[in-house]
Design an enzyme around this catalytic site. Structure first.
Site, mmCIF file in Angstrom:
data_model
loop_
_atom_site.group_PDB
_atom_site.id
_atom_site.type_symbol
_atom_site.label_atom_id
_atom_site.label_comp_id
_atom_site.label_asym_id
_atom_site.label_seq_id
_atom_site.Cartn_x
_atom_site.Cartn_y
_atom_site.Cartn_z
ATOM 1 N N TRP A 99 33.820 10.569 6.156
ATOM 2 C CA TRP A 99 34.631 9.452 5.664
ATOM 3 C C TRP A 99 35.522 9.826 4.481
ATOM 4 O O TRP A 99 36.368 9.032 4.070
ATOM 5 C CB TRP A 99 33.733 8.268 5.308
ATOM 6 C CG TRP A 99 33.180 7.611 6.534
ATOM 7 C CD1 TRP A 99 31.879 7.560 6.927
ATOM 8 C CD2 TRP A 99 33.922 6.922 7.549
ATOM 9 N NE1 TRP A 99 31.755 6.882 8.119
ATOM 10 C CE2 TRP A 99 32.992 6.480 8.523
ATOM 11 C CE3 TRP A 99 35.279 6.639 7.738
ATOM 12 C CZ2 TRP A 99 33.380 5.770 9.661
ATOM 13 C CZ3 TRP A 99 35.676 5.938 8.873
ATOM 14 C CH2 TRP A 99 34.725 5.519 9.813
ATOM 15 N N TRP B 41 40.741 6.610 19.007
ATOM 16 C CA TRP B 41 39.792 6.878 17.913
ATOM 17 C C TRP B 41 38.345 6.779 18.359
ATOM 18 O O TRP B 41 37.999 5.911 19.159
ATOM 19 C CB TRP B 41 40.021 5.853 16.797
ATOM 20 C CG TRP B 41 38.922 5.750 15.779
ATOM 21 C CD1 TRP B 41 37.813 4.957 15.857
ATOM 22 C CD2 TRP B 41 38.814 6.426 14.524
ATOM 23 N NE1 TRP B 41 37.013 5.111 14.723
ATOM 24 C CE2 TRP B 41 37.614 6.012 13.893
ATOM 25 C CE3 TRP B 41 39.628 7.363 13.870
ATOM 26 C CZ2 TRP B 41 37.211 6.478 12.644
ATOM 27 C CZ3 TRP B 41 39.212 7.834 12.621
ATOM 28 C CH2 TRP B 41 38.026 7.383 12.029
ATOM 29 N N LYS B 42 37.494 7.650 17.820
ATOM 30 C CA LYS B 42 36.048 7.494 17.897
ATOM 31 C C LYS B 42 35.441 7.821 16.539
ATOM 32 O O LYS B 42 35.974 8.644 15.786
ATOM 33 C CB LYS B 42 35.407 8.381 18.968
ATOM 34 C CG LYS B 42 35.069 9.804 18.515
ATOM 35 C CD LYS B 42 34.184 10.552 19.495
ATOM 36 C CE LYS B 42 32.793 10.024 19.568
ATOM 37 N NZ LYS B 42 31.990 10.187 18.329
ATOM 38 N N ASN B 43 34.283 7.162 16.264
ATOM 39 C CA ASN B 43 33.468 7.618 15.152
ATOM 40 C C ASN B 43 32.000 7.629 15.568
ATOM 41 O O ASN B 43 31.637 8.410 16.454
ATOM 42 C CB ASN B 43 33.750 6.853 13.852
ATOM 43 C CG ASN B 43 33.593 5.353 13.918
ATOM 44 O OD1 ASN B 43 34.289 4.690 14.678
ATOM 45 N ND2 ASN B 43 32.717 4.788 13.105
ATOM 46 N N ASP B 44 31.136 6.790 15.022
ATOM 47 C CA ASP B 44 29.694 6.981 15.147
ATOM 48 C C ASP B 44 29.189 7.092 16.582
ATOM 49 O O ASP B 44 29.461 6.219 17.416
ATOM 50 C CB ASP B 44 28.956 5.814 14.504
ATOM 51 C CG ASP B 44 29.097 5.793 12.994
ATOM 52 O OD1 ASP B 44 29.842 6.621 12.458
ATOM 53 O OD2 ASP B 44 28.455 4.942 12.356
ATOM 54 N N ARG C 174 22.938 -2.972 8.011
ATOM 55 C CA ARG C 174 23.537 -2.531 9.270
ATOM 56 C C ARG C 174 22.761 -1.394 9.936
ATOM 57 O O ARG C 174 21.777 -0.898 9.436
ATOM 58 C CB ARG C 174 24.977 -2.100 9.026
ATOM 59 C CG ARG C 174 25.184 -0.988 7.984
ATOM 60 C CD ARG C 174 26.654 -0.633 7.946
ATOM 61 N NE ARG C 174 26.978 0.367 6.938
ATOM 62 C CZ ARG C 174 27.415 0.075 5.714
ATOM 63 N NH1 ARG C 174 27.539 -1.187 5.338
ATOM 64 N NH2 ARG C 174 27.720 1.042 4.866
ATOM 65 N N ASP C 175 23.299 -0.997 11.104
ATOM 66 C CA ASP C 175 22.845 0.167 11.873
ATOM 67 C C ASP C 175 21.409 0.035 12.367
ATOM 68 O O ASP C 175 20.565 0.910 12.106
ATOM 69 C CB ASP C 175 22.979 1.457 11.056
ATOM 70 C CG ASP C 175 24.365 1.672 10.484
ATOM 71 O OD1 ASP C 175 25.315 1.043 10.988
ATOM 72 O OD2 ASP C 175 24.499 2.462 9.530
ATOM 73 N N GLU D 149 22.648 5.337 5.841
ATOM 74 C CA GLU D 149 23.207 4.771 7.061
ATOM 75 C C GLU D 149 22.516 5.384 8.276
ATOM 76 O O GLU D 149 21.863 6.430 8.197
ATOM 77 C CB GLU D 149 24.714 5.016 7.137
ATOM 78 C CG GLU D 149 25.508 4.344 6.031
ATOM 79 C CD GLU D 149 27.005 4.469 6.244
ATOM 80 O OE1 GLU D 149 27.657 3.437 6.507
ATOM 81 O OE2 GLU D 149 27.528 5.596 6.135
#
Length: 490
Positions: free
Chosen positions: A290, A21-24, A151-152, A200
């Site tokens: 998402w 898996w990968k996301n951001d 966050r972020d 975000e």
């Protein structure tokens, strides 16, 4: 969704995770002649595991990537797994962790903090040029118990004030912080929006526009679907004084009007001598959203879930409406052409099939609009008989460019659109990138882009031109088949 019968669905020229898996994406940094790209990775995804680490790859041209494995491990202590953040090179040792150290400010949701799972910012550092990282402190460098979404962190060096600056996502606003040492942060301001959903992955940078002016850009991943707008990367041009950002206009512009360009990050371009070219940046975005993060047949066909859209070259243009970013596929992509088909000018009144079939290519042309034409474009990923395809075109009646994946295998059916001046008698440049899991539509000089995640079935590789209501001429139609050698793909 079932897997195809013909084997791999891994894209031929887009970045994809080696497994699981990968996301951001995380903003790449430039070191020793190459760009270091990190992204959120779950190595236990297929086994049902949770949490993300930071996986590392390098590139020299923004097309080929070499994998280097996990650089920041997840669950190393009670601070939780590693979410998005940003990296900087601490050239002058402001942190005291060593001149040239690579510092990562990372969001973690600690299980032992009150309330449990509270998001906070932690400092990690590397002394081996970004290959491996270790925690700088057990405690967070920035925490706030009263803000649930916290966050972020996006950190830049504020050269004018000789200090670090951070933009942090805090629900419906961005919090602004400053620091002298990357560890002690002080709140100095904020930027609030209550009409763009959860904010975000903030971004802040300065660029030199085509008129020679130096202009600040504030970007953020936002979800404005409730307003009929995208859920991608929104941005404003404006003035930044180290504590506040004042936009030139209230409404943001959008880097992508499609379904799948989320968590995008921009990063500066370096010339052959390693110097920053302030007139050029790059952007890379996650090819997913998402609403349907796990809906992909690549899990079955190839044992992974996670692609990026193509890296794009960004330039800042000043026009009658202010400053805007143009966005085109990165220049080096053309070097990976395996075969070129120059088809010249083709007049179409109705439809015309192209005698070329391919699963991965770059199609470009300039469409001349006649008096009567009302809808003109290209069908790609087309099945024999036309029961499945993706259509990309210009709707003259509504002055919109559109990308429609309703009639193909995809996470959710639908069409997206972007505003466009389709004055009759004009010629509009159209460019399509087609790969095994995506279609990207570029209009004009890069004035609008739409990106969709799609999963064509075996044999869905036809191309059809169409013009409805009248004739149109597809001028200079060129198709470049593309492939990145598998040994260089991450």
């Amino acid at each position: 969704m079932s897997a195809p019968t013909g084997g791999t669905m891994r894209p031929r020229f887009h970045f994809s995770v080696p497994d699981n898996w990968k996301n951001d994406p995380q903003r790449p940094i430039y070191l020793d002649g190459e760009y270091h790209y990190y992204y959120l990775y779950n190595g236990d995804y297929l086994a049902g595991g949770i949490g993300t680490s930071w996986r590392h790859a390098t590139t020299r041209d923004h097309v080929t990537f070499v994998d280097h494995g996990v650089a920041i491990e997840k669950f190393t202590n009670s601070n939780g797994d590693c979410w998005s953040g940003s990296l900087v090179v601490d050239t002058h040792n402001t942190s005291g962790l060593g001149a040239g150290s690579v510092i990562a400010l990372v969001t973690q949701a600690a299980v032992d903090r009150v309330p449990e799972g509270q998001q906070a910012q932690y400092l990690w550092y590397s002394t081996d040029r970004g290959r491996t990282f270790r925690p700088g402190f057990d405690e967070p460098v920035l925490a706030e118990s009263d803000i649930a979404d916290f966050r972020d962190p996006k950190v830049i060096w504020d050269d004018h004030r000789q200090r670090w600056f951070m933009a942090l996502a805090e629900g419906d606003r961005l919090g602004f912080y400053s620091s002298l040492d990357l560890a002690d942060w002080r709140r100095v301001g904020e930027f609030a929006r209550d009409d763009l959903g959860l904010l975000e992955c903030p971004d802040l940078f300065q660029m030199t526009a085509d008129d020679g002016s130096a202009t600040w850009i504030l970007g953020v991943s936002a979800n404005a679907k409730h307003r009929g707008l995208p859920a991608t990367y929104a941005y404003w041009s404006g003035a930044f004084d180290g504590s506040a950002f004042v936009p030139d206009a209230d409404e943001p512009r959008w880097l992508d009007w499609g379904f799948d360009f989320y968590g995008a990050v921009t990063y500066p371009h370096h010339d052959a001598a390693g110097e920053v070219d302030a007139s050029l940046r790059h952007v890379i975005g996650w090819a997913n959203f998402w609403d349907y993060p796990h809906n992909t047949p690549t899990i079955v066909s190839d044992g992974y879930n996670g692609d990026d859209m193509i890296v794009r070259d960004l330039r800042l243009v000043h026009d009658s409406a202010g400053f805007r970013l143009t966005s085109v596929p990165t220049a080096a992509l053309e070097s990976y052409t395996t075969r070129t088909h120059q088809l010249g000018d083709i007049e179409v009144d109705g439809s015309a099939d192209i005698a070329i079939r391919s699963a991965a290519y770059d199609l470009s042309c300039a469409i001349s609009l006649t008096t009567d034409v009302i809808d003109v474009g290209v069908e790609v990923c087309r099945a024999e008989g036309g029961s499945r395809f993706v259509s990309a075109g210009l709707d003259i009646s509504t002055n919109q460019a559109y990308l429609d994946r309703a009639l193909t295998a995809n996470p959710t059916r639908g069409r997206t659109h972007a505003p466009l001046d389709t004055t009759r008698g004009t010629t509009i440049a159209l460019r399509l990138l087609v790969d095994r899991t995506s279609v990207e539509l570029f209009i004009g000089d890069g004035q609008s882009v739409q990106s969709h995640r799609v999963f064509p079935l075996d044999g869905d590789d036809g191309i059809r031109l169409y013009a409805r209501g009248g004739a149109a001429v597809f001028r200079g139609l060129t198709i470049r088949e593309l492939s990145v050698p598998s040994e260089t793909r991450a």
